[in-house]
Design an enzyme around this catalytic site. Structure first.
Site, mmCIF file in Angstrom:
data_model
loop_
_atom_site.group_PDB
_atom_site.id
_atom_site.type_symbol
_atom_site.label_atom_id
_atom_site.label_comp_id
_atom_site.label_asym_id
_atom_site.label_seq_id
_atom_site.Cartn_x
_atom_site.Cartn_y
_atom_site.Cartn_z
ATOM 1 C CE LYS A 112 -5.178 24.635 15.778
ATOM 2 N NZ LYS A 112 -6.603 24.923 15.496
ATOM 3 N NE ARG A 114 -7.164 33.601 3.810
ATOM 4 C CZ ARG A 114 -7.320 32.313 4.135
ATOM 5 N NH1 ARG A 114 -6.353 31.666 4.738
ATOM 6 N NH2 ARG A 114 -8.436 31.676 3.839
ATOM 7 C CG ASP A 133 -7.387 21.531 13.502
ATOM 8 O OD1 ASP A 133 -7.690 20.542 14.162
ATOM 9 O OD2 ASP A 133 -7.918 22.630 13.710
ATOM 10 C CG PHE A 168 -9.672 29.305 15.436
ATOM 11 C CD1 PHE A 168 -9.787 28.318 14.464
ATOM 12 C CD2 PHE A 168 -9.764 30.633 15.046
ATOM 13 C CE1 PHE A 168 -9.998 28.653 13.135
ATOM 14 C CE2 PHE A 168 -9.970 30.972 13.710
ATOM 15 C CZ PHE A 168 -10.082 29.974 12.759
ATOM 16 N N GLY A 187 -4.188 29.546 2.869
ATOM 17 C CA GLY A 187 -3.409 29.850 4.074
ATOM 18 C C GLY A 187 -1.904 29.860 3.922
ATOM 19 C CG ASP A 205 -2.237 27.364 6.630
ATOM 20 O OD1 ASP A 205 -2.426 26.133 6.494
ATOM 21 O OD2 ASP A 205 -3.151 28.197 6.499
HETATM 22 P P1 IMP Z 1 -7.317 19.931 9.044
HETATM 23 O O1 IMP Z 1 -7.779 19.324 7.758
HETATM 24 O O2 IMP Z 1 -8.306 19.732 10.156
HETATM 25 O O3 IMP Z 1 -5.918 19.509 9.450
HETATM 26 O O4 IMP Z 1 -7.307 21.494 8.857
HETATM 27 C C1 IMP Z 1 -6.444 22.072 8.011
HETATM 28 C C2 IMP Z 1 -6.921 23.423 7.540
HETATM 29 O O5 IMP Z 1 -7.873 24.020 8.429
HETATM 30 C C3 IMP Z 1 -5.753 24.380 7.500
HETATM 31 O O6 IMP Z 1 -5.109 24.354 6.267
HETATM 32 C C4 IMP Z 1 -6.432 25.708 7.800
HETATM 33 O O7 IMP Z 1 -6.897 26.279 6.616
HETATM 34 C C5 IMP Z 1 -7.586 25.366 8.675
HETATM 35 N N1 IMP Z 1 -7.284 25.561 10.121
HETATM 36 C C6 IMP Z 1 -7.014 24.604 11.049
HETATM 37 N N2 IMP Z 1 -6.764 25.131 12.250
HETATM 38 C C7 IMP Z 1 -6.890 26.467 12.102
HETATM 39 C C8 IMP Z 1 -6.734 27.579 13.015
HETATM 40 O O8 IMP Z 1 -6.425 27.450 14.217
HETATM 41 N N3 IMP Z 1 -6.926 28.804 12.471
HETATM 42 C C9 IMP Z 1 -7.251 29.004 11.163
HETATM 43 N N4 IMP Z 1 -7.398 28.010 10.281
HETATM 44 C C10 IMP Z 1 -7.220 26.747 10.744
HETATM 45 MG MG MG Z 2 -5.150 26.010 4.782
#
Ligand code: IMP
Ligand code: MG
Length: 176
Positions: A132, A166, A104, A153, A46, A101
């Protein structure tokens, strides 16, 4: 509107807003470096777009590298995190700025933090274009945040849905 496989997305964040956020982060980082040369490490896939724009907005010398890890499938975080591919550079004694990028839940960031904590870096900082706050579950401080978004999302500007989207230059959100 944009259709990616079974889902429809609507425009959410335009190019100008993204560029302004990237530019602000680049200057904040540069100011904090006090003449030292940081190494930006982007988290693939990403972050390839963010890193590409961030380093070109960066007003001083820097190095760039990438690592790869995944914790995401479809539109829901699985929480599972794979191992890391790619720290080949010697990062000992360096200022490392990890570039995401989006953050979350923070699972990916926490896992990366664990890995980098074992390296003898001078300092380790984290930057993300999108954040987020309502989904974030960690205590870990994120040093540089571009744009805070609701728990929706999104795709575009490096972010994908099932590998698609992307390449979109602007950010779209899932149509509700
Ligand atoms: P986390 O580990 O839950 O913080 O998620 C991180 C990864 O999930 C990011 O690097 C993204 O690749 C993916 N991700 C999280 N939210 C989104 C979104 O809204 N759209 C697309 N990819 C996301
Ligand atoms: Mg990512």
């Amino acid at each position: 509107m944009i259709q990616l496989n079974d889902k429809t997305f609507v425009p959410f964040i335009n190019k100008k807003t993204i560029a302004a956020a990237i530019n602000r982060i680049a200057h904040e980082i540069s100011r904090d470096m006090q003449g030292e040369t940081p190494i930006f490490i982007g988290v693939l896939n990403g972050a390839f777009v963010v890193v590409s724009d961030l380093v070109r907005a960066y007003p001083n010398t820097c190095e760039v590298s990438f690592v790869k890890m995944a914790s995401y499938e479809g539109t829901k975080s699985t929480g599972k995190v794979n191992s890391l591919i790619g720290i080949n550079e010697n990062i000992e004694g360096r200022i490392v700025i990890l570039v995401e990028d989006i953050v979350d839940t923070g699972n990916t960031l926490a896992a990366l933090y664990e890995i980098f904590a074992k390296e003898k870096v001078k300092s380790f900082k984290t930057a993300t274009l999108f954040f987020k706050p309502d989904a974030y579950k960690m205590d870990l401080k994120i040093d540089y945040i571009g744009i805070e978004i609701p728990n929706k999302f999104i795709v575009g500007y490096g972010l994908d849905y099932d590998g698609l989207g992307r390449n979109l230059p602007e950010v779209y959100q899932l149509k509700s």
